[in-house]
Scaffold this motif. Sequence first.
Motif, PDB file in Angstrom:
ATOM      1  N   PHE A  34      12.170 -16.285   6.344  1.00 50.60           N
ATOM      2  CA  PHE A  34      11.221 -15.827   7.365  1.00 50.60           C
ATOM      3  C   PHE A  34      11.427 -14.347   7.690  1.00 50.60           C
ATOM      4  O   PHE A  34      10.461 -13.610   7.924  1.00 50.60           O
ATOM      5  N   ASN A  35      12.674 -13.918   7.683  1.00 53.87           N
ATOM      6  CA  ASN A  35      12.936 -12.494   7.887  1.00 53.87           C
ATOM      7  C   ASN A  35      12.308 -11.669   6.767  1.00 53.87           C
ATOM      8  O   ASN A  35      11.701 -10.623   7.017  1.00 53.87           O
ATOM      9  N   ALA A  36      12.440 -12.141   5.520  1.00 49.86           N
ATOM     10  CA  ALA A  36      11.879 -11.419   4.377  1.00 49.86           C
ATOM     11  C   ALA A  36      10.357 -11.332   4.480  1.00 49.86           C
ATOM     12  O   ALA A  36       9.763 -10.291   4.181  1.00 49.86           O
ATOM     13  N   ILE A  37       9.711 -12.416   4.904  1.00 49.57           N
ATOM     14  CA  ILE A  37       8.247 -12.412   5.028  1.00 49.57           C
ATOM     15  C   ILE A  37       7.794 -11.332   6.002  1.00 49.57           C
ATOM     16  O   ILE A  37       6.894 -10.532   5.703  1.00 49.57           O
ATOM     17  N   VAL A  38       8.427 -11.287   7.161  1.00 43.46           N
ATOM     18  CA  VAL A  38       7.977 -10.361   8.203  1.00 43.46           C
ATOM     19  C   VAL A  38       8.342  -8.915   7.850  1.00 43.46           C
ATOM     20  O   VAL A  38       7.511  -8.005   7.963  1.00 43.46           O
ATOM     21  N   VAL A  39       9.585  -8.695   7.409  1.00 45.54           N
ATOM     22  CA  VAL A  39      10.015  -7.329   7.095  1.00 45.54           C
ATOM     23  C   VAL A  39       9.206  -6.760   5.936  1.00 45.54           C
ATOM     24  O   VAL A  39       8.652  -5.650   6.020  1.00 45.54           O
ATOM     25  N   ASN A  40       9.143  -7.495   4.836  1.00 42.32           N
ATOM     26  CA  ASN A  40       8.386  -7.002   3.683  1.00 42.32           C
ATOM     27  C   ASN A  40       6.911  -6.823   4.023  1.00 42.32           C
ATOM     28  O   ASN A  40       6.270  -5.857   3.589  1.00 42.32           O
ATOM     29  N   GLY A  41       6.371  -7.756   4.810  1.00 44.36           N
ATOM     30  CA  GLY A  41       4.960  -7.664   5.168  1.00 44.36           C
ATOM     31  C   GLY A  41       4.648  -6.433   5.998  1.00 44.36           C
ATOM     32  O   GLY A  41       3.672  -5.722   5.727  1.00 44.36           O
ATOM     33  N   LEU A  42       5.476  -6.151   6.990  1.00 50.15           N
ATOM     34  CA  LEU A  42       5.219  -4.990   7.847  1.00 50.15           C
ATOM     35  C   LEU A  42       5.425  -3.675   7.104  1.00 50.15           C
ATOM     36  O   LEU A  42       4.672  -2.716   7.295  1.00 50.15           O
ATOM     37  N   ILE A  43       6.449  -3.619   6.249  1.00 53.98           N
ATOM     38  CA  ILE A  43       6.680  -2.391   5.481  1.00 53.98           C
ATOM     39  C   ILE A  43       5.533  -2.144   4.511  1.00 53.98           C
ATOM     40  O   ILE A  43       4.978  -1.041   4.435  1.00 53.98           O
ATOM     41  N   MET A  44       5.140  -3.175   3.779  1.00 56.19           N
ATOM     42  CA  MET A  44       4.102  -3.006   2.765  1.00 56.19           C
ATOM     43  C   MET A  44       2.715  -2.856   3.390  1.00 56.19           C
ATOM     44  O   MET A  44       1.848  -2.200   2.809  1.00 56.19           O
ATOM     45  N   ALA A  45       2.496  -3.429   4.572  1.00 52.14           N
ATOM     46  CA  ALA A  45       1.200  -3.259   5.234  1.00 52.14           C
ATOM     47  C   ALA A  45       0.955  -1.810   5.611  1.00 52.14           C
ATOM     48  O   ALA A  45      -0.196  -1.355   5.690  1.00 52.14           O
ATOM     49  N   SER A  46       2.040  -1.072   5.842  1.00 50.02           N
ATOM     50  CA  SER A  46       1.899   0.336   6.210  1.00 50.02           C
ATOM     51  C   SER A  46       1.656   1.243   5.006  1.00 50.02           C
ATOM     52  O   SER A  46       1.197   2.378   5.179  1.00 50.02           O
ATOM     53  N   GLU A  47       1.979   0.765   3.793  1.00 47.75           N
ATOM     54  CA  GLU A  47       1.920   1.642   2.611  1.00 47.75           C
ATOM     55  C   GLU A  47       0.523   2.198   2.339  1.00 47.75           C
ATOM     56  O   GLU A  47       0.359   3.421   2.198  1.00 47.75           O
ATOM     57  N   PRO A  48      -0.531   1.350   2.252  1.00 49.13           N
ATOM     58  CA  PRO A  48      -1.864   1.942   1.992  1.00 49.13           C
ATOM     59  C   PRO A  48      -2.343   2.822   3.133  1.00 49.13           C
ATOM     60  O   PRO A  48      -3.063   3.805   2.901  1.00 49.13           O
ATOM     61  N   LEU A  49      -1.959   2.490   4.357  1.00 54.05           N
ATOM     62  CA  LEU A  49      -2.362   3.318   5.502  1.00 54.05           C
ATOM     63  C   LEU A  49      -1.669   4.669   5.450  1.00 54.05           C
ATOM     64  O   LEU A  49      -2.263   5.703   5.782  1.00 54.05           O
ATOM     65  N   LEU A  50      -0.417   4.666   5.030  1.00 53.65           N
ATOM     66  CA  LEU A  50       0.307   5.927   4.899  1.00 53.65           C
ATOM     67  C   LEU A  50      -0.303   6.780   3.790  1.00 53.65           C
ATOM     68  O   LEU A  50      -0.378   8.013   3.904  1.00 53.65           O
ATOM     69  N   ALA A  51      -0.755   6.122   2.703  1.00 57.16           N
ATOM     70  CA  ALA A  51      -1.419   6.860   1.626  1.00 57.16           C
ATOM     71  C   ALA A  51      -2.694   7.532   2.140  1.00 57.16           C
ATOM     72  O   ALA A  51      -2.965   8.702   1.841  1.00 57.16           O
ATOM     73  N   VAL A  52      -3.474   6.794   2.941  1.00 54.70           N
ATOM     74  CA  VAL A  52      -4.697   7.368   3.508  1.00 54.70           C
ATOM     75  C   VAL A  52      -4.357   8.523   4.443  1.00 54.70           C
ATOM     76  O   VAL A  52      -4.995   9.593   4.403  1.00 54.70           O
ATOM     77  N   LEU A  53      -3.339   8.344   5.279  1.00 59.22           N
ATOM     78  CA  LEU A  53      -2.958   9.378   6.242  1.00 59.22           C
ATOM     79  C   LEU A  53      -2.473  10.633   5.537  1.00 59.22           C
ATOM     80  O   LEU A  53      -2.906  11.756   5.850  1.00 59.22           O
ATOM     81  N   LEU A  54      -1.589  10.471   4.550  1.00 55.67           N
ATOM     82  CA  LEU A  54      -0.988  11.633   3.892  1.00 55.67           C
ATOM     83  C   LEU A  54      -1.968  12.324   2.948  1.00 55.67           C
ATOM     84  O   LEU A  54      -2.105  13.557   2.967  1.00 55.67           O
ATOM     85  N   LEU A  55      -2.636  11.529   2.093  1.00 51.33           N
ATOM     86  CA  LEU A  55      -3.515  12.119   1.080  1.00 51.33           C
ATOM     87  C   LEU A  55      -4.857  12.564   1.657  1.00 51.33           C
ATOM     88  O   LEU A  55      -5.496  13.467   1.107  1.00 51.33           O
ATOM     89  N   GLY A  56      -5.264  11.921   2.746  1.00 46.46           N
ATOM     90  CA  GLY A  56      -6.546  12.267   3.341  1.00 46.46           C
ATOM     91  C   GLY A  56      -6.411  13.206   4.514  1.00 46.46           C
ATOM     92  O   GLY A  56      -6.593  14.421   4.403  1.00 46.46           O
ATOM     93  N   ARG A  57      -6.004  12.693   5.652  1.00 46.58           N
ATOM     94  CA  ARG A  57      -6.036  13.455   6.900  1.00 46.58           C
ATOM     95  C   ARG A  57      -5.016  14.588   6.954  1.00 46.58           C
ATOM     96  O   ARG A  57      -5.272  15.618   7.577  1.00 46.58           O
TER      97      ARG A  57
END
Length: 414
Positions: free
Chosen positions: A227-250
Amino acid sequence: MAGWRSLGRRFEWLWAAYAVSSYGTWLGFGAFPLIAILVLHSGPTQVAALSAAGRAVGTLLAVPLGPWVEFRRKRPVMMAMDLSRFAALLSVPVAFALGWLSFVQLLVVSVVVAAADITFRAASGAYLKALVAPGDLLVANSRFESTTWTATVVGPPLGGAAIGLFGPVTTVVADAVSYLLSALGIRAIGGTEPRPERTGGRRLRAADLLEGWRHILTHPTLRPLFFNAIVVNGLIMASEPLLAVLLLGRLGFAPWQYGLVFALPCVGGLVGSRLARRFVTRFGQRRVLLTTGLLRACWPVGLAFVQPGLPGMVLIIAVQFGLVFFCGVYNPVLATYRLDHTAPDRVARTLSAWSVGTSAGIAALTAVWGLLAAVTGPRTAIAIAGVLLLATPLLLPRGEHAREDTRERATSLS
């Protein structure tokens, strides 16, 4: 190299196959979000949907494959999954060259790759447990982890440079070819592999689908780790595409800068993986899992404060270095614990269930965070994920059963 010992020729071939596919994967780091953003002009919701939907459908397709893998020879399965990923990824540059590339195709390829990834990991974990002695499992997993982080250091900057010089699908070609080379390396392992004996008849039963989940959810230490792996990996990876949009775009980061700020900190992962066995021998398995599991969760919230230019690059490098150092220690220790506490006749099903669960969690949280970013903006969504990560150590195991497991493992390592 001081303290180095060989684990045998067959392991060396397996390791070589893993290395070449790892380098290909990290050369192609973020390739699909980059293509979606730069070629198909997709927004944050579409980029998040690409990551989430591809993983979710691929995970669903992988559910029956764990039991299927369990009762088959593992090397042919691993080769088949490599060749499937090779063919799927190669279709992207072909479609791009012909002017046919679409968001739907990226989504379909993501599904195929996600399902093949889960199946390959299940087969390779079961094969590794049979290939090396129990006392060498942490050594083997640490070498795989070291290879991952080395590839992560080298791959993204080279991939970013290749994209800048040769176009956005260049690294997808490299990733595809790496899977072909991996299949050839696995074939070169040679030797005989007995066909696993199946009990209870030859046909796949509903109980086979649930056996891996049953083992995880009834084990007093694997359950909280899962359960720890599900939440930790999910939150880290959920931020990855958003970070790509933030860094490469805005924020206007160039692709090579984007690759660089995620590559340099991975030296920390390399160092951490090299120290994992030493830490376990000195402090015990439970203490290492609990401590590094806690410390890896403290860093991602810092990504919410990234700014343009050099200050932003320095902040990302510092935050990522702390995160990946503790992940570099945690991951091989967790992988070894999981193999040590799983019977040989259920390894593939357990690893498949673990991957399906974590992948489904990543897919769900990525979709939710894509919608959240559409409402609040990428930076706010990244900040919320970072704050929630600070609470994830509460999901780590505690209690006497974990202490007994740790004493048993520490004794075997000494």
